[in-house]
Design an enzyme around this catalytic site. Structure first.
Site, PDB file in Angstrom:
ATOM      1  N   TYR A 108       8.123  25.437   6.114  1.00 25.04           N
ATOM      2  CA  TYR A 108       8.963  26.021   5.675  1.00 25.04           C
ATOM      3  C   TYR A 108      10.058  26.469   6.744  1.00 25.04           C
ATOM      4  O   TYR A 108      11.265  26.206   6.419  1.00 25.04           O
ATOM      5  CB  TYR A 108       8.403  27.582   5.287  1.00 25.04           C
ATOM      6  CG  TYR A 108       7.806  27.420   3.711  1.00 25.04           C
ATOM      7  CD1 TYR A 108       8.934  27.706   2.638  1.00 25.04           C
ATOM      8  CD2 TYR A 108       6.625  27.056   3.396  1.00 25.04           C
ATOM      9  CE1 TYR A 108       8.439  27.391   1.396  1.00 25.04           C
ATOM     10  CE2 TYR A 108       6.258  26.775   2.172  1.00 25.04           C
ATOM     11  CZ  TYR A 108       7.135  26.902   1.106  1.00 25.04           C
ATOM     12  OH  TYR A 108       6.529  26.825  -0.065  1.00 25.04           O
TER      13      TYR A 108
ATOM     14  N   GLU B 149       0.999  30.591  -2.219  1.00 27.93           N
ATOM     15  CA  GLU B 149       0.257  29.166  -2.097  1.00 27.93           C
ATOM     16  C   GLU B 149      -0.824  29.465  -1.309  1.00 27.93           C
ATOM     17  O   GLU B 149      -1.656  28.592  -1.579  1.00 27.93           O
ATOM     18  CB  GLU B 149       1.452  28.167  -1.387  1.00 27.93           C
ATOM     19  CG  GLU B 149       2.520  27.757  -2.452  1.00 27.93           C
ATOM     20  CD  GLU B 149       3.691  27.250  -1.650  1.00 27.93           C
ATOM     21  OE1 GLU B 149       3.854  26.786  -0.490  1.00 27.93           O
ATOM     22  OE2 GLU B 149       4.587  27.105  -2.408  1.00 27.93           O
TER      23      GLU B 149
HETATM   24  C1  HEM Z   1      11.798  28.677  -0.125  1.00 27.90           C
HETATM   25  C2  HEM Z   1      11.890  27.348   0.036  1.00 27.90           C
HETATM   26  C3  HEM Z   1      11.511  26.319  -1.190  1.00 27.90           C
HETATM   27  C4  HEM Z   1      12.148  26.298  -2.325  1.00 27.90           C
HETATM   28  C5  HEM Z   1      12.835  27.270  -3.142  1.00 27.90           C
HETATM   29  C6  HEM Z   1      11.697  25.076  -3.082  1.00 27.90           C
HETATM   30  C7  HEM Z   1      12.012  24.710  -4.310  1.00 27.90           C
HETATM   31  C8  HEM Z   1      11.466  23.538  -4.998  1.00 27.90           C
HETATM   32  C9  HEM Z   1      11.759  23.474  -6.480  1.00 27.90           C
HETATM   33  C10 HEM Z   1      12.487  24.184  -7.544  1.00 27.90           C
HETATM   34  C11 HEM Z   1      10.959  22.357  -6.671  1.00 27.90           C
HETATM   35  C12 HEM Z   1      11.048  21.631  -8.045  1.00 27.90           C
HETATM   36  C13 HEM Z   1       9.719  21.986  -8.714  1.00 27.90           C
HETATM   37  C14 HEM Z   1       9.131  21.281 -10.057  1.00 27.90           C
HETATM   38  O1  HEM Z   1      10.206  20.413 -10.593  1.00 27.90           O
HETATM   39  O2  HEM Z   1       8.406  21.443 -10.618  1.00 27.90           O
HETATM   40  C15 HEM Z   1      10.219  21.688  -5.691  1.00 27.90           C
HETATM   41  C16 HEM Z   1       9.677  20.740  -5.236  1.00 27.90           C
HETATM   42  C17 HEM Z   1       9.107  20.028  -4.026  1.00 27.90           C
HETATM   43  N1  HEM Z   1       9.360  20.824  -2.785  1.00 27.90           N
HETATM   44 FE1  HEM Z   1       9.895  22.762  -2.666  1.00 27.90          FE
HETATM   45  N2  HEM Z   1      10.987  24.417  -2.299  1.00 27.90           N
HETATM   46  C18 HEM Z   1      10.955  25.087  -1.035  1.00 27.90           C
HETATM   47  C19 HEM Z   1      10.360  24.698  -0.018  1.00 27.90           C
HETATM   48  C20 HEM Z   1       9.948  23.399   0.175  1.00 27.90           C
HETATM   49  C21 HEM Z   1       9.196  23.029   1.610  1.00 27.90           C
HETATM   50  C22 HEM Z   1       9.102  23.896   2.747  1.00 27.90           C
HETATM   51  C23 HEM Z   1       9.049  21.578   1.258  1.00 27.90           C
HETATM   52  C24 HEM Z   1       8.125  20.781   2.331  1.00 27.90           C
HETATM   53  C25 HEM Z   1       8.987  20.514   3.385  1.00 27.90           C
HETATM   54  C26 HEM Z   1       9.094  21.325  -0.041  1.00 27.90           C
HETATM   55  C27 HEM Z   1       8.572  20.108  -0.604  1.00 27.90           C
HETATM   56  C28 HEM Z   1       8.783  19.894  -1.889  1.00 27.90           C
HETATM   57  C29 HEM Z   1       8.485  18.561  -2.567  1.00 27.90           C
HETATM   58  C30 HEM Z   1       8.070  17.578  -1.781  1.00 27.90           C
HETATM   59  C31 HEM Z   1       8.715  18.779  -3.995  1.00 27.90           C
HETATM   60  C32 HEM Z   1       8.245  17.853  -5.232  1.00 27.90           C
HETATM   61  C33 HEM Z   1       9.711  17.264  -5.523  1.00 27.90           C
HETATM   62  C34 HEM Z   1       9.988  15.785  -4.941  1.00 27.90           C
HETATM   63  O3  HEM Z   1       9.218  15.180  -4.315  1.00 27.90           O
HETATM   64  O4  HEM Z   1      11.104  15.297  -5.099  1.00 27.90           O
HETATM   65  N3  HEM Z   1       9.540  22.406  -0.794  1.00 27.90           N
HETATM   66  N4  HEM Z   1      10.724  22.892  -4.371  1.00 27.90           N
END
Ligand code: HEM
Ligand SMILES: Cc1cc2nc3c(=O)[nH]c(=O)nc-3n(C[C@H](O)[C@H](O)[C@H](O)COP(=O)(O)OP(=O)(O)OC[C@H]3O[C@@H](n4cnc5c(N)ncnc54)[C@H](O)[C@@H]3O)c2cc1C
Length: 404
Positions: free
Chosen positions: A95, A137
């Protein structure tokens, strides 16, 4: 809790950030992957290239910021994303990396307009939002690991059987390499597969809905080969179809997801799918037949024609039960399909058809398929007066907006 002044700064700058939303997040990803290329092992490269993930993340950060003084209100959305994060293996230590690069990107794009005060306020807001995700989480990690047959992270599964279901869909029956028990799941949930592909620098993680009922000694997934026309072929689905053989090992994370069948209810269920979107519906249909055989179920599946129509015989078998009705829609039937009456309706599922054939007044509707299919179904259901609490859907990609 944030100071009132900080909250005001955040709320008043949300529209500015929204306006530059995609520019900021595109810059954010450039900066973050530049400094932390190891994160390319987790993120989906195709989503990046198509800008889909940019929209999802930007949208959620701004939506969350608008509720910064009442984050409880967006808990259902946080949970939905947290399921995916848990399934992917996103950890608390990730994060601050995202936060740091998001602030750098905001500063980069807005220039002098992003004063120290604004950047500081967004830093505080991000930390609060991140804490909300991290705590949801943490509970999910705990549950995934401590449940019966559960585990932490990715576990080796052997491909026990590979079964061709149609010209484009193949099922994989996966059993744990350690031969111990496997966690149960709720119909509609998915697993993530982390694929190591020879010659590829990074691992590639993809989600696949479980297509059989729970309670077996295997998980079944049914995968469509994503052939690119102008674009490159889908990386993982083609590798699974062409290179993964029976006996090979796959890395799998424990079942996740909040698109789930409610078996507490006894009212009718309508399962609607387009193409490979039938996988979670198969799990739901099988479960309903097994544990709620007296519940009224309508299974509606749309495919181009019988060449790409998977799992039809399973559905026909299950439809022998008096309470289960199934309908197949083909939009491009072959001559053979016509001669052999292989489909019920030619064309697309329409509002009029739904009004005529299903229990619009009290049924729960579950649907999944290509985004235009989902938008059309959603529109029809809304037009028929179905309330949101009876409408459930899953995106086979980053979540989007069906109302757009
Ligand atoms: C407050 C911070 C964050 C928010 C608001 C956020 C938001 C989101 C959202 C809206 C999705 C799409 C979910 C879906 O389509 O079902 C997503 C997917 C994902 N998030 Fe986050 N996220 C955050 C933090 C992080 C962090 C810290 C990481 C890792 C470094 C991360 C890695 C991913 C990955 C790998 C995906 C899958 C989509 C892809 O691979 O393109 N996220 N997140
Ligand atoms: C919750 C969930 C459940 C799912 N369940 C299932 C399931 O049961 N069965 C199933 O088959 N799938 C399912 N999916 C989809 C699955 O996760 C994968 O997205 C799918 O298999 C495609 O992955 P891929 O690696 O083959 O394609 P990717 O390499 O990720 O490519 C995806 C698409 O982008 C295109 N593309 C690739 N590179 C570029 C580029 N440079 N520019 C433009 N376009 C590009 C490809 O042609 C392809 O069409 C599910 C997804 C989710 C989120």
């Amino acid at each position: 809790m944030l100071e009132q002044k900080t909250i005001e700064i955040i709320k008043s700058t949300v529209p500015v950030l929204e306006k530059h939303g995609e520019t900021i997040t595109t810059r954010f990803y450039q900066l973050m992957f530049g400094n932390h290329p190891e994160l390319l092992n987790i993120f989906n490269h195709a989503n990046q290239k198509q800008g889909r993930q940019q929209k999802a993340l930007a949208g959620t950060v701004y939506a969350a910021a608008m509720y910064i003084d009442n984050l409880e209100a967006i808990l259902p959305v946080v949970k939905q994303i947290a399921h995916k994060h848990r399934s992917l293996g996103i950890k608390p230590e990730h994060y601050p990396i995202v936060g740091k690069h998001l602030l750098l990107a905001i500063k980069d794009v807005l220039g002098d307009a992003a004063t120290d005060e604004i950047i500081d306020a967004w830093g505080q807001a991000y930390n609060l939002i991140a804490d909300a995700f991290i705590s949801v989480e943490a509970e999910m990690y705990e549950e995934a690991a401590t449940q019966d047959g559960g585990w932490d992270g990715f576990r080796n599964f052997v491909v026990d059987r590979k079964v061709v279901e149609s010209d484009v869909i193949t099922s994989f029956y996966l059993k744990p390499e350690d031969k111990k028990g496997i966690a149960t799941f709720i119909p509609g949930q998915y697993i993530s597969i982390k694929m190591e592909i020879g010659g590829e620098e990074f691992t590639h993680i993809r989600q696949y809905s479980l297509s059989d009922a729970p309670g077996r000694d295997y998980y079944r997934i049914s995968v469509k080969r994503e052939a690119g026309t102008e674009n490159p072929d889908g990386m993982v689905s083609n590798y699974l179809h062409d290179d993964v053989k029976e006996g090979d090992l796959l890395k799998v994370s424990a079942p996740a997801g909040d698109f789930i069948l409610d078996t507490e209810k006894n009212t009718p269920v309508v399962l609607l799918s387009g193409g490979v979107g039938l996988t979670p519906m198969m799990s739901m249909l099988k479960t309903l037949v097994e544990i709620q055989p007296s519940r009224e179920v309508t299974f509606v599946h749309a495919a181009a024609n019988s060449n790409v129509h998977a799992l039809r015989y399973e559905v026909e078998e299950l439809s022998k039960l008096e309470t289960v009705k199934s309908f197949f829609f083909y939009d491009s039937p072959t001559e053979e399909d016509r001669m052999n009456n292989r489909f019920d309706v030619e064309g697309y599922i329409t509002r009029e058809w739904l009004e005529d054939k299903v229990s619009v007044d009290n049924a729960d509707f579950y649907f999944c398929g290509p985004v235009p299919f989902m938008k059309a179904i959603n529109r029809s259901l809304k037009d028929l007066g179905v309330k949101e609490d009876r409408i459930h859907f899953e995106f086979f990609g980053p979540m989007g907006n069906l109302e757009e």
